[in-house]
Design an enzyme around this catalytic site. Sequence first.
Site, PDB file in Angstrom:
ATOM      1  N   SER A  65      40.857  -4.691  92.737  1.00 54.62           N
ATOM      2  CA  SER A  65      40.170  -4.040  91.615  1.00 54.62           C
ATOM      3  C   SER A  65      41.073  -3.861  90.408  1.00 54.62           C
ATOM      4  CB  SER A  65      39.678  -2.661  92.026  1.00 54.62           C
ATOM      5  OG  SER A  65      39.128  -2.710  93.296  1.00 54.62           O
ATOM      6  N   THR A  75      40.409   1.619  90.461  1.00 56.29           N
ATOM      7  CA  THR A  75      41.344   1.579  89.329  1.00 56.29           C
ATOM      8  C   THR A  75      42.648   2.288  89.643  1.00 56.29           C
ATOM      9  OG1 THR A  75      39.584   1.598  87.724  1.00 56.29           O
ATOM     10  CG2 THR A  75      41.672   2.506  86.988  1.00 56.29           C
ATOM     11  N   THR A  83      42.558  -1.744  85.236  1.00 56.88           N
ATOM     12  CA  THR A  83      41.456  -2.098  86.140  1.00 56.88           C
ATOM     13  C   THR A  83      40.826  -3.412  85.717  1.00 56.88           C
ATOM     14  OG1 THR A  83      39.366  -1.255  87.091  1.00 56.88           O
ATOM     15  CG2 THR A  83      39.678  -0.925  84.737  1.00 56.88           C
ATOM     16  N   ARG A 106      31.024  -5.574  78.948  1.00 61.07           N
ATOM     17  CA  ARG A 106      31.057  -4.194  79.442  1.00 61.07           C
ATOM     18  C   ARG A 106      32.496  -3.655  79.408  1.00 61.07           C
ATOM     19  NH1 ARG A 106      33.668  -1.139  83.854  1.00 61.07           N
ATOM     20  NH2 ARG A 106      32.220   0.484  84.476  1.00 61.07           N
ATOM     21  N   VAL A 107      32.631  -2.455  78.880  1.00 68.41           N
ATOM     22  CA  VAL A 107      33.917  -1.763  78.897  1.00 68.41           C
ATOM     23  C   VAL A 107      33.718  -0.478  79.689  1.00 68.41           C
ATOM     24  CG1 VAL A 107      35.594  -0.516  77.463  1.00 68.41           C
ATOM     25  CG2 VAL A 107      34.687  -2.725  76.693  1.00 68.41           C
ATOM     26  N   GLY A 108      34.624  -0.191  80.597  1.00 73.26           N
ATOM     27  CA  GLY A 108      34.492   1.014  81.410  1.00 73.26           C
ATOM     28  C   GLY A 108      35.223   2.194  80.795  1.00 73.26           C
ATOM     29  N   ASP A 109      35.461   3.191  81.619  1.00 78.73           N
ATOM     30  CA  ASP A 109      36.139   4.403  81.160  1.00 78.73           C
ATOM     31  C   ASP A 109      37.644   4.236  81.046  1.00 78.73           C
ATOM     32  OD1 ASP A 109      36.286   4.036  83.947  1.00 78.73           O
ATOM     33  OD2 ASP A 109      36.613   6.168  84.319  1.00 78.73           O
ATOM     34  N   THR A 139      39.079   7.727  88.284  1.00 83.22           N
ATOM     35  CA  THR A 139      38.706   6.465  88.915  1.00 83.22           C
ATOM     36  C   THR A 139      37.276   6.605  89.426  1.00 83.22           C
ATOM     37  OG1 THR A 139      39.251   4.908  90.689  1.00 83.22           O
ATOM     38  CG2 THR A 139      39.758   7.214  91.119  1.00 83.22           C
ATOM     39  N   GLY A 140      36.558   5.507  89.435  1.00 80.77           N
ATOM     40  CA  GLY A 140      35.187   5.568  89.918  1.00 80.77           C
ATOM     41  C   GLY A 140      34.229   4.885  88.976  1.00 80.77           C
ATOM     42  N   GLY A 145      32.833   4.239  86.013  1.00 78.82           N
ATOM     43  CA  GLY A 145      33.172   4.527  84.629  1.00 78.82           C
ATOM     44  C   GLY A 145      31.977   4.632  83.711  1.00 78.82           C
TER      45      GLY A 145
HETATM   46  C1  SD4 Z   1      35.493   1.273  85.662  1.00 68.41           C
HETATM   47  N1  SD4 Z   1      36.532   3.318  86.371  1.00 68.41           N
HETATM   48  O1  SD4 Z   1      35.689   0.250  85.036  1.00 68.41           O
HETATM   49  C2  SD4 Z   1      36.654   1.891  86.409  1.00 68.41           C
HETATM   50  C3  SD4 Z   1      36.734   1.366  87.775  1.00 68.41           C
HETATM   51  C4  SD4 Z   1      37.347   2.278  88.768  1.00 68.41           C
HETATM   52  O2  SD4 Z   1      37.808   2.947  90.878  1.00 68.41           O
HETATM   53  O3  SD4 Z   1      37.875   3.271  88.498  1.00 68.41           O
HETATM   54  N2  SD4 Z   1      37.317   2.062  90.002  1.00 68.41           N
HETATM   55  O4  SD4 Z   1      34.401   1.816  85.745  1.00 68.41           O
END
Ligand code: SD4
Length: 348
Positions: A72, A208, A226, A236-239, A259-260, A262
């Site tokens: 990941s 992440t 990540t 797409r852009v995450g957190d 993490t998680g 986003g």
């Molecule tokens: C995301 N938060 O791109 C990141 C991925 C992640 O544990 O944290 N995974 O959404």
Amino acid sequence: MAAGGGAQLLVVALQLAAAAAAAPAALPLVVNTWAFGKATETAWRILQMGGSELDAVEKGCGQCEIDQCDGSVGYGGSPDESGETTLDAMIMDGNTMEVGAVADLRRVKNAIGVARKVTEHTKHTLLVGESASLFAVRMGFPYEDLTTPKSLSVYSEWLNQSCQPNYWKNVVPDSSKSCGPYKKAEKVICKEDWTISQRRISVHNHDTIGMIVIGESGTIASGTSTNGGVHKIPGRVGDSPIPGAGAYADSTAGGAAATGDGDIMMRFLPSYQAVEYMRMGTDPTVACQKVISRIQKYAPRFFGAVICANATGSYGAACNKIPGFTQFHFMVYSPLLSQPSEQVVDCI
Ligand code: SD4
């Protein structure tokens, strides 16, 4: 009234539980998400060699990019809808509040290295997409293919199962049954079912690295890296590259990283919020729990965890309990430990 009283009692109970379990504080400190011990070790070694907190975060998270932690982080993971791996990363200096970040970075492996260059060689905070890749090349990073046999097989398996799961809604053809290309549906159902995040992004495909480093002098740095969510829609852009969402650092208060899922977590700026709680004197474990609780109210089944550390080197973590994710593992290194230590919290 009754609900408010109940909530207050819950917060008090959480605070008492955390106070009882408060980890002893010592500096310097490295804390990072998940059981990514090599990253912790690398960050610690950089500090021991006289590197700065930012160096430690960059090289620590960079270690995960090299090791493709859990698939990941770094190249060859989370292919998007067109089969490409793209990277998000950020780094933050808690002394100056400077941030460098890249999102949707393509064909460059060392995303957090490029993020660091954004702080050193530009007056910007966040560069994205192809233009971020061009910037990276100018900064001396090589163009490389981020695709691997593994990412190709994940991609072709997904195509073979009618592109399930995916992130579309209100489109035709029905995205829960078939692949695109999709067009917008005539009728839009506005109410979002946030509970499905757990199905789309789960502990199995999303890990992440987020890291907090606090030096002996109390300087705090944080960062993330990540490859985001598997089968994400291109662009797409995450957190993770968003300051305050993926990570935050303020040497006068503390550092945090998330993490998680986003897509959901970034709406709440959990890392910023956790640091603000710690600024008010809240214990790091409780600060982490409070930001998880805030998200829970809207998205009870979101997948996510947060790590927190305050300026004195006290640290903690919290996660949202969902089926298949009841405990969160994270790494810690401090003078009180002779090696990177894996720690576990029960999700709330
Ligand atoms: C995301 N938060 O791109 C990141 C991925 C992640 O544990 O944290 N995974 O959404």
